[in-house]
Motif scaffolding. Sequence first.
Motif, PDB file in Angstrom:
ATOM      1  N   MET A   1       0.820  -1.198   0.000  1.00 36.90           N
ATOM      2  CA  MET A   1       0.000   0.000   0.000  1.00 36.90           C
ATOM      3  C   MET A   1       0.864   1.263   0.000  1.00 36.90           C
ATOM      4  SD  MET A   1      -3.106  -0.946  -0.310  1.00 36.90           S
ATOM      5  CE  MET A   1      -4.077   0.463   0.065  1.00 36.90           C
ATOM      6  N   THR A   2       1.985   1.209   0.689  1.00 37.26           N
ATOM      7  CA  THR A   2       2.859   2.374   0.752  1.00 37.26           C
ATOM      8  C   THR A   2       3.394   2.724  -0.635  1.00 37.26           C
ATOM      9  OG1 THR A   2       3.472   1.814   3.015  1.00 37.26           O
ATOM     10  CG2 THR A   2       4.928   3.320   1.849  1.00 37.26           C
ATOM     11  N   GLU A   3       3.810   1.705  -1.375  1.00 35.18           N
ATOM     12  CA  GLU A   3       4.324   1.943  -2.724  1.00 35.18           C
ATOM     13  C   GLU A   3       3.232   2.474  -3.646  1.00 35.18           C
ATOM     14  OE1 GLU A   3       6.429  -1.448  -4.302  1.00 35.18           O
ATOM     15  OE2 GLU A   3       7.589  -1.642  -2.453  1.00 35.18           O
ATOM     16  N   TRP A   4       2.030   1.915  -3.538  1.00 34.64           N
ATOM     17  CA  TRP A   4       0.911   2.373  -4.364  1.00 34.64           C
ATOM     18  C   TRP A   4       0.573   3.821  -4.026  1.00 34.64           C
ATOM     19  CZ3 TRP A   4      -1.320   2.090  -8.694  1.00 34.64           C
ATOM     20  CH2 TRP A   4      -2.611   2.567  -8.906  1.00 34.64           C
ATOM     21  N   CYS A   5       0.541   4.146  -2.755  1.00 34.38           N
ATOM     22  CA  CYS A   5       0.253   5.508  -2.321  1.00 34.38           C
ATOM     23  C   CYS A   5       1.309   6.469  -2.886  1.00 34.38           C
ATOM     24  CB  CYS A   5       0.214   5.570  -0.800  1.00 34.38           C
ATOM     25  SG  CYS A   5      -0.230   7.190  -0.152  1.00 34.38           S
ATOM     26  N   ALA A   6       2.570   6.095  -2.776  1.00 33.86           N
ATOM     27  CA  ALA A   6       3.651   6.938  -3.297  1.00 33.86           C
ATOM     28  C   ALA A   6       3.525   7.118  -4.806  1.00 33.86           C
ATOM     29  CB  ALA A   6       4.996   6.328  -2.945  1.00 33.86           C
ATOM     30  N   ARG A   7       3.151   6.053  -5.495  1.00 35.85           N
ATOM     31  CA  ARG A   7       2.977   6.128  -6.955  1.00 35.85           C
ATOM     32  C   ARG A   7       1.857   7.100  -7.324  1.00 35.85           C
ATOM     33  NH1 ARG A   7       1.981   0.902 -10.871  1.00 35.85           N
ATOM     34  NH2 ARG A   7       1.676   2.066 -12.793  1.00 35.85           N
ATOM     35  N   LEU A   8       0.743   7.019  -6.613  1.00 39.30           N
ATOM     36  CA  LEU A   8      -0.370   7.931  -6.887  1.00 39.30           C
ATOM     37  C   LEU A   8      -0.003   9.370  -6.560  1.00 39.30           C
ATOM     38  CD1 LEU A   8      -3.461   5.925  -5.618  1.00 39.30           C
ATOM     39  CD2 LEU A   8      -2.907   6.523  -7.979  1.00 39.30           C
ATOM     40  N   LEU A   9       0.639   9.577  -5.424  1.00 42.45           N
ATOM     41  CA  LEU A   9       1.052  10.932  -5.054  1.00 42.45           C
ATOM     42  C   LEU A   9       1.979  11.520  -6.108  1.00 42.45           C
ATOM     43  CD1 LEU A   9       1.594  10.523  -1.209  1.00 42.45           C
ATOM     44  CD2 LEU A   9      -0.257  11.760  -2.355  1.00 42.45           C
ATOM     45  N   LYS A  10       2.895  10.713  -6.622  1.00 35.20           N
ATOM     46  CA  LYS A  10       3.808  11.184  -7.656  1.00 35.20           C
ATOM     47  C   LYS A  10       3.048  11.510  -8.940  1.00 35.20           C
ATOM     48  CE  LYS A  10       8.041  10.173 -10.104  1.00 35.20           C
ATOM     49  NZ  LYS A  10       9.153   9.272 -10.308  1.00 35.20           N
ATOM     50  N   ALA A  11       2.104  10.653  -9.315  1.00 34.57           N
ATOM     51  CA  ALA A  11       1.323  10.881 -10.529  1.00 34.57           C
ATOM     52  C   ALA A  11       0.538  12.191 -10.460  1.00 34.57           C
ATOM     53  CB  ALA A  11       0.376   9.710 -10.767  1.00 34.57           C
ATOM     54  N   VAL A  19       0.025  10.833   3.579  1.00 32.32           N
ATOM     55  CA  VAL A  19      -1.283  10.189   3.695  1.00 32.32           C
ATOM     56  C   VAL A  19      -1.209   9.184   4.836  1.00 32.32           C
ATOM     57  CG1 VAL A  19      -2.978   8.709   2.546  1.00 32.32           C
ATOM     58  CG2 VAL A  19      -1.780  10.479   1.239  1.00 32.32           C
ATOM     59  N   ASP A  20      -2.141   9.279   5.764  1.00 27.52           N
ATOM     60  CA  ASP A  20      -2.232   8.297   6.847  1.00 27.52           C
ATOM     61  C   ASP A  20      -3.019   7.107   6.308  1.00 27.52           C
ATOM     62  OD1 ASP A  20      -2.748   6.769   9.112  1.00 27.52           O
ATOM     63  OD2 ASP A  20      -3.128   8.504  10.383  1.00 27.52           O
ATOM     64  N   ILE A  21      -2.306   6.182   5.714  1.00 29.23           N
ATOM     65  CA  ILE A  21      -2.930   5.041   5.047  1.00 29.23           C
ATOM     66  C   ILE A  21      -3.808   4.257   6.018  1.00 29.23           C
ATOM     67  CG2 ILE A  21      -2.484   2.848   3.868  1.00 29.23           C
ATOM     68  CD1 ILE A  21       0.082   4.177   2.745  1.00 29.23           C
ATOM     69  N   ASP A  22      -3.330   4.041   7.230  1.00 31.17           N
ATOM     70  CA  ASP A  22      -4.110   3.277   8.208  1.00 31.17           C
ATOM     71  C   ASP A  22      -5.426   3.970   8.533  1.00 31.17           C
ATOM     72  OD1 ASP A  22      -2.201   1.253   8.361  1.00 31.17           O
ATOM     73  OD2 ASP A  22      -1.146   2.233  10.019  1.00 31.17           O
TER      74      ASP A  22
END
Length: 86
Positions: A1-11, A19-22
Motif C-alpha cells: 500500500m505504501t508503494e501504491w500511495c507513493a505512486r499515486l502521489l507522484k502521478a 497520507v495516513d494510510i491506516d
Amino acid sequence: MTEWCARLLKAYELEDSTVDIDAVLALAGKAAHGVVRPAAPLTTFIAGYAAGLAVGSGQAGEETAMRSAIGLANAQCPPAGQEATA
C-alpha cells in the motif's frame, strides 16, 4: 500500500503530501461495514475532497484538514454492529 500511495502521489505531483494510510483504510472499513460496501470508496473520496478544499482555501493545513475530514466522516458512520438507516 505504501508503494501504491507513493505512486499515486507522484502521478498527481503531490510527492510532498503525507497520507495516513491506516486512517484512510480504517475509515473505508467502517463505512463498508456500517453503511454498505460501496460506501467505502465514496466516503474516502468525499473526505479527501473536503480535506483538499480546506487546504486549498487556506482554512487548514494539510495534516489538520485530513485529520478533521477523516474524523468527521468516521463520526457519520454508525457504531459497530449497527447499520445505517436511509
